[in-house]
Design an enzyme around this catalytic site. Structure first.
Site, PDB file in Angstrom:
ATOM      1  N   HIS A  72     -12.928  27.632  32.261  1.00 54.04           N
ATOM      2  CA  HIS A  72     -12.559  28.569  31.183  1.00 54.04           C
ATOM      3  C   HIS A  72     -13.580  28.551  30.045  1.00 54.04           C
ATOM      4  O   HIS A  72     -13.283  28.922  28.935  1.00 54.04           O
ATOM      5  CB  HIS A  72     -11.182  28.230  30.611  1.00 54.04           C
ATOM      6  CG  HIS A  72     -10.076  28.323  31.598  1.00 54.04           C
ATOM      7  ND1 HIS A  72      -9.902  27.383  32.594  1.00 54.04           N
ATOM      8  CD2 HIS A  72      -9.096  29.253  31.765  1.00 54.04           C
ATOM      9  CE1 HIS A  72      -8.856  27.717  33.331  1.00 54.04           C
ATOM     10  NE2 HIS A  72      -8.340  28.857  32.849  1.00 54.04           N
ATOM     11  N   GLU A 106      -6.204  39.550  38.221  1.00 54.16           N
ATOM     12  CA  GLU A 106      -7.407  40.212  37.716  1.00 54.16           C
ATOM     13  C   GLU A 106      -7.979  41.231  38.705  1.00 54.16           C
ATOM     14  O   GLU A 106      -8.379  42.336  38.308  1.00 54.16           O
ATOM     15  CB  GLU A 106      -8.487  39.180  37.375  1.00 54.16           C
ATOM     16  CG  GLU A 106      -8.243  38.427  36.079  1.00 54.16           C
ATOM     17  CD  GLU A 106      -7.260  37.273  36.216  1.00 54.16           C
ATOM     18  OE1 GLU A 106      -6.798  36.994  37.328  1.00 54.16           O
ATOM     19  OE2 GLU A 106      -6.940  36.646  35.193  1.00 54.16           O
TER      20      GLU A 106
END
Lengths: 472, 323
Positions: free
Chosen positions: B129, B60
């Site tokens: 998450h 990321e």
């Protein structure tokens, strides 16, 4: 220092008082002379003022509640002072448990709470029980409407029971429905007469209620039936009678009613009537009225005759209270007056000490006050004997109900010219026209027997037929 | 009108913007070959090719930095981070680079980039998450923060985000992707900083973000039956914040609940409450209520997870408490 506020005893007959309105709420400061509360006594509503500067710490009874005189109704004291003890003492006097009353501050109020750094935190200011919860919006709304939140008797329905905008608007609605346009004079008359102004139709500018409107509603009985029928719907009773008006049995009407029933049902009434020749009394009255700047009335002479008779027969100037019969030396003479709101009896105190002229002046003043509705409770209580005069209405004869806790009452009827048999100096009977009045004495047979009653009324007759004795 | 899933609405927005402007490019994990982890770019790889729709490694920080460079050199990259939790992996790129460049260059350079990333709990995705990161990114100046509600909103707002010349963090809600919505055939870009009054009411205002707009509408429906009229405001964007709409509504109703799925502590609800408080203080008829995620890591177990997710019931109960 904290102290108890008690239900005041405002009249001889006042055994309990109903709390009509609190003008202060818990936690508010109160200044000497501020109106603290209103109570309803046996015949009127009285505003009670604070006699010192203090803080209202606890209101022990709620509006509408009645308690016996001298029982505690509130606790006043300094801000932050420990009043828990006094409150529980007062509540036990009232026969209430602290748990009965949600607002009783719990014991921890004045405890010192220590924070972690050992500083003493004063919790009295943060205690939720003492704080009136009003949301900012509710305050703003109230301000915009010139409403004083402390005057609004509402329960908050907002967050945690606080007063929110909705509550203010509801209160406004209630106020608006109660708020009636009324002239100050009409308002005062209505207050004195105990008239519910919201039921009065105003005929002034913008439907303002004027004096005439209030007066009209005082005497609904003399309202002439309208030939064209009444405005609005005609009401009928279940059996088909057309109803003119349905009036509530409340206020002074109810007080009078209750007291009359109480007297009539408790004291066995017996009646004694005597006709009195007033020729001499009327002559004397004329002389006195010509020589003094006062207009004495026939009632005044009857009153003085009664006072003299009461001095001679104190058993009539008496009162049965529980297991004791009180006979009084003092004559506090009540004179029944048909005031606009209903019957009321002003009392002329220490009447036995007054001459005819003084008495007449005092009586005139009291009767006027009674008609104006301005009597203080002390001025219509504490009587020992009552006179009721319907002579001015031409009544031939009537009986009166004893004004409790007195023992007797004298009904005075009209003076009428009638033919009577008189005996001249030579012992010869002849018919003469004389002004004659019927007096009817009602006595409480529990403490006054027929003989005494006859002697007493005979004494009155003697004085009125030989009135020089009235002046001695 | 047509019926679409939320994910399809996202996909349509991307498609229409890519068709309109060939500078628009997509990059992220599984965006190309698989059509996106949540099926939000299905068919775009096939339509626009490998050059414009790029699968990236699990990196990321790397591909977000890459996108910033692309944006600085004239492209309009749309980055997908598979979960908003991963904004933390790319945090330096997002916060210290993308958000600062226009300022530090004195306006000589700007970063027309969108980071699309899903928020929300409810899939047993556990503590790493399931988070809703909108509060964190809103904290830093230089980023626009979008929290769309339904499919039409997501489409209109995503178009605006792509056309915007500054970095936009675009939060999609992972529990909405597969839900079907009625949406107009043509959805115009929706301007930022203009909240939507989703439902008019007069007793209490609820300002909601993302999927909590729909939950608030459902709660309002229930409350309507009890005679409580709830105004639901779909905030649309946290940055810029439409203060005016919220203030006007609160002035009208006197009561406010803020529903946002970020953590309660230092959350979006706290910020909105504080932001408007001084202007509505005298209008408030109850304390300002918050419906947010409690300050605990999100549990994996559904039995533990669901009770802490801001729900219709929690909104309903909060309103009942204040009304």
């Amino acid at each position: 220092m904290a102290e108890l506020v008690i239900m005041p005893k405002l009249g001889f007959n006042m055994n309990s008082g109903k709390l009509v309105k609190w003008y202060k709420t818990e936690g508010q400061s109160i200044k000497k002379g501020d109106t603290f509360f209103t109570i309803e006594t046996d015949k009127t509503n009285m505003d009670i003022e604070a006699t010192k500067d203090s803080f209202v710490r606890k209101l022990l009874i709620s509006e509408g509640e009645a308690v016996d005189v001298t029982l505690p109704i509130a606790v006043i004291g300094d801000k932050g002072e420990d009043v828990d003890g006094l409150i529980s003492e007062a509540l036990s006097k009232l026969g209430k448990k602290p748990a009965d009353n949600n607002n009783v501050p719990s014991g921890h109020n004045n405890e010192e709470v220590k924070s972690t750094d050992d500083k003493i935190i004063d919790t009295s200011e943060t205690d939720d029980n003492k704080r009136v919860k009003v949301t900012p919006r509710a305050k703003k709304t109230a301000m915009e409407r010139n409403m004083n939140i402390s005057d609004i008797n509402i329960k908050g329905t907002g967050y945690q029971g606080g007063i929110c905008e909705k509550d203010i608007l509801k209160a406004e609605e209630i106020q608006a429905s109660q708020k009636v346009k009324i002239s100050p004079l009409a308002g005062k008359i209505a207050a004195v007469e105990g008239i519910n102004v919201s039921a009065v139709t105003g005929t002034g500018a913008g439907n303002k209620i004027m004096k005439r409107d209030v007066e009209a509603s005082i005497k609904p009985a003399v309202k002439a039936p309208n030939q064209n029928g009444f405005e609005g719907e005609v009401q009928y009773s279940v059996d088909g009678k057309e109803i003119l008006e349905i009036a509530p049995y409340e206020g002074i009407r109810q007080v009078i009613g209750k007291r009359m029933a109480q007297s009539k049902f408790t004291a066995p009434h017996v009646y004694f009537t005597k006709a009195v020749d007033l020729t001499e009394t009327l002559k004397l009255r004329k002389q006195i009225n010509n020589s003094y700047d006062v207009k004495t009335s026939v009632t005044d002479y009857v009153a003085i005759a009664v006072i003299k008779a009461l001095q001679k027969y104190p058993e009539v100037n008496a009162s049965l209270q529980g297991e004791k019969i009180y006979k009084y030396k003092t004559v506090n003479l009540g004179i029944a007056v048909a005031a606009p709101g209903g019957l009321i009896v002003p009392v002329i105190k220490d009447a036995e000490k007054k001459g005819i002229v003084d008495f007449s002046e005092d009586a005139a003043e009291m009767i006027k006050k009674a008609r104006d509705g301005k009597l203080m409770p002390s001025e219509y209580s504490g009587g020992t004997f009552t006179i009721s005069n319907l002579g001015m209405f031409g009544i031939d004869n009537f009986t009166a109900i004893i004004n409790e806790p007195e023992a007797a009452i004298l009904a005075v009827s009209a003076t009428q010219k009638i033919p009577v048999v008189v005996t001249d100096e030579n012992g010869k009977d002849e018919i003469a026209v004389r002004p004659v009045m019927n007096l009817t004495l009602t006595v409480d047979h529990r403490i006054i027997d027929g003989l005494l009653a006859a002697q007493f009324i005979g004494e009155i007759k003697k004085y009125l037929e030989n009135p020089m004795g009235l002046l001695i | 009108m047509k019926t679409l899933t939320y994910a399809q609405a996202v996909c349509e927005a991307l498609d229409e913007e890519m068709a309109k402007d060939d500078k628009v490019v997509l990059l992220g994990e599984d965006v190309a070959f698989l059509g996106g982890n949540f099926k939000t770019s299905v068919g775009l790889y096939e339509k626009y090719g490998d050059l414009r729709v790029k699968d990236t490694p699990i990196s990321e920080a790397g591909f977000t930095g890459l996108a910033i460079g692309m944006a600085l050199t004239g492209l309009r990259p749309v980055v997908e981070l598979m979960f908003s939790d991963f904004l933390l992996v790319a945090a330096d790129q997002v916060i210290n680079q993308a958000a600062k460049i226009r300022y530090m260059s004195g306006g000589q350079a700007n970063v027309p980039m969108v980071i699309r990333t899903p928020i929300g709990a409810g899939r047993s995705s556990a503590a790493q998450h399931s988070q809703s990161m909108q509060a964190m990114v809103s904290h830093f100046p230089g980023l626009k923060v979008v929290v769309p509600s339904n499919a039409a909103e997501v489409k209109g707002l995503l178009k605006t985000a792509i056309r915007d010349n500054d970095p936009v963090i675009f939060f999609e809600h992972k529990m909405e992707y597969n839900k079907k919505f009625e949406i107009p055939d043509i959805v115009e870009p929706i301007p930022f900083g203009k909240a939507r009054i989703a439902r008019e009411g007069k007793d209490i205002t609820i300002v909601a973000t993302s999927s909590l707009v729909m939950k608030s509408e459902e709660a309002a429906e229930k409350l309507e039956k009890e005679g409580i009229s709830v105004e639901v405001i779909d905030l649309r964007t946290i940055v810029p914040f439409d203060k005016e709409t919220v203030i006007n509504s609160v002035k009208k109703t006197g009561k406010l609940v803020i529903a946002d799925e970020s953590y309660e502590r230092c959350g979006v609800a706290a910020e909105i409450a504080a932001e408007i408080f001084d202007e509505v203080f005298y209008y408030l008829d109850a304390p300002i209520g918050r419906v947010s995620t409690p300050n605990v890591p999100l549990p994996f177990s559904p039995a533990l997870e669901f009770p802490i997710i801001p729900s219709v019931d929690r909104i309903y109960n909060k309103i009942k408490e204040l009304i």
